[in-house]
Design a protein around this motif. Sequence first.
Motif, PDB file in Angstrom:
ATOM      1  N   SER A 123      -0.029  74.610  72.007  1.00 37.71           N
ATOM      2  CA  SER A 123       0.370  75.381  73.179  1.00 37.71           C
ATOM      3  C   SER A 123       0.075  74.618  74.469  1.00 37.71           C
ATOM      4  N   GLU A 178      -0.820  84.087  71.841  1.00 28.67           N
ATOM      5  CA  GLU A 178       0.043  83.932  70.678  1.00 28.67           C
ATOM      6  C   GLU A 178      -0.658  84.386  69.400  1.00 28.67           C
ATOM      7  N   GLN A 180      -2.820  80.527  76.422  1.00 31.98           N
ATOM      8  CA  GLN A 180      -1.568  80.924  75.778  1.00 31.98           C
ATOM      9  C   GLN A 180      -1.736  80.976  74.266  1.00 31.98           C
TER      10      GLN A 180
END
Length: 399
Positions: free
Chosen positions: A325, A334, A330
Amino acid sequence: MKTAPTELRAGDEQLRAQYVAEVLSLLYPGRGERAVEYLVIPNARRPRLLVPADDRRVAAAAVRRYAEPQSRLARLKRDAVVAALRTGLSGLLLRDRLTLSPGADTIDAYLGRTVGAGLRLSVHIGPARANRKPVLQLLDAAGQTVAFAKLGTSALTRELVRAEGNALAAVGSAGLRAVRVPGVLHAGQWGEHEVLVQSALPVWQPRAPLSAPRLAGAMLEVARCCGTGHGTLAGSGYWNRLRARLDAVAGHPEGAALRGAAERIAGAAGGVELSFGSWHGDWSPWNMAGLAGAVLVWDWERFTPGVPLGFDALHHALQIGIGRSPSAGQAVSELVATAPDVLLPFGVVHRQAIEVTTLLYLIDLATRYVTDRQAEAGARLGVLGSWLLPVLVARVEAL
């Protein structure tokens, strides 16, 4: 893993170089007449591995057998170093050497008495972390890797080395079939340092494809190796242990935020039914290798029974996500989004159980970071407020 920003890489290189001197003074204390010389791989500015300078065959084997690089480029670089050592070109390409004249009480002498005479050592130089410790590869005169030794040199690392010895004894006697773990060859003390010598897993053997079902099956085998249980979060031993860990770091700003998040989870979902088992504690791509007949797994210092099922799968997914990522934050987002698929093989299928298991994993991991003082040690992801805490707090508040 995804490379760190330039300023972080530069800081890590400087810390690694400083660590080389610290490690060698620890392994080879005192002063004497006999010289010990190591080659610094790849160089003194970016040290990764120290190998014996007086034996080309052993030095090449130490580089070749230490670990399998994660990328094609890293493998090409590793193979170039091995070729230089084997052909004698290392004098031109590998110019940085460290020479010591230690006293009689060295780590070589201790391991010769406790493990076997004539063994040669290579020394791994890891990144800055609170749990960083000397890790030694032990090779015989033919260049065969015999074992790996870990030294606990601080309060934290001594505890971790002892914990890994206990973990290997537990999982080693559990009759695992899909997973292969190192055996304990020696556990003891050298001066004030804790020493654990483990048999070498054959990480240099050809890899076999490791499908998602096969990986999940290996994790399930570990989860069940010390028994499993079922019950509510609020009534579990896991919750009591986590709460005690959080109380111990409540004086830290990030620890206080974690305790508040955990209490909110318990208040909103304490009655959620969960299944509990063991987890490796750091099941990441660099701590495992898939062979045709088994999954090799090492670094068991964080092994813990009695945690919600699926923690290992979540951890593995997060580490892969951090490498892929754009940011670690992030990757956390996810992970939360993909948790239903990650936890499905472990029988965690109800929406609230999925959410609680995932959030507890993040709190558990973050509590480890704060307890170990990873930020103070310069660990790349040590500052939780820059990646993990914002996602965690937002998700907990949405419960």
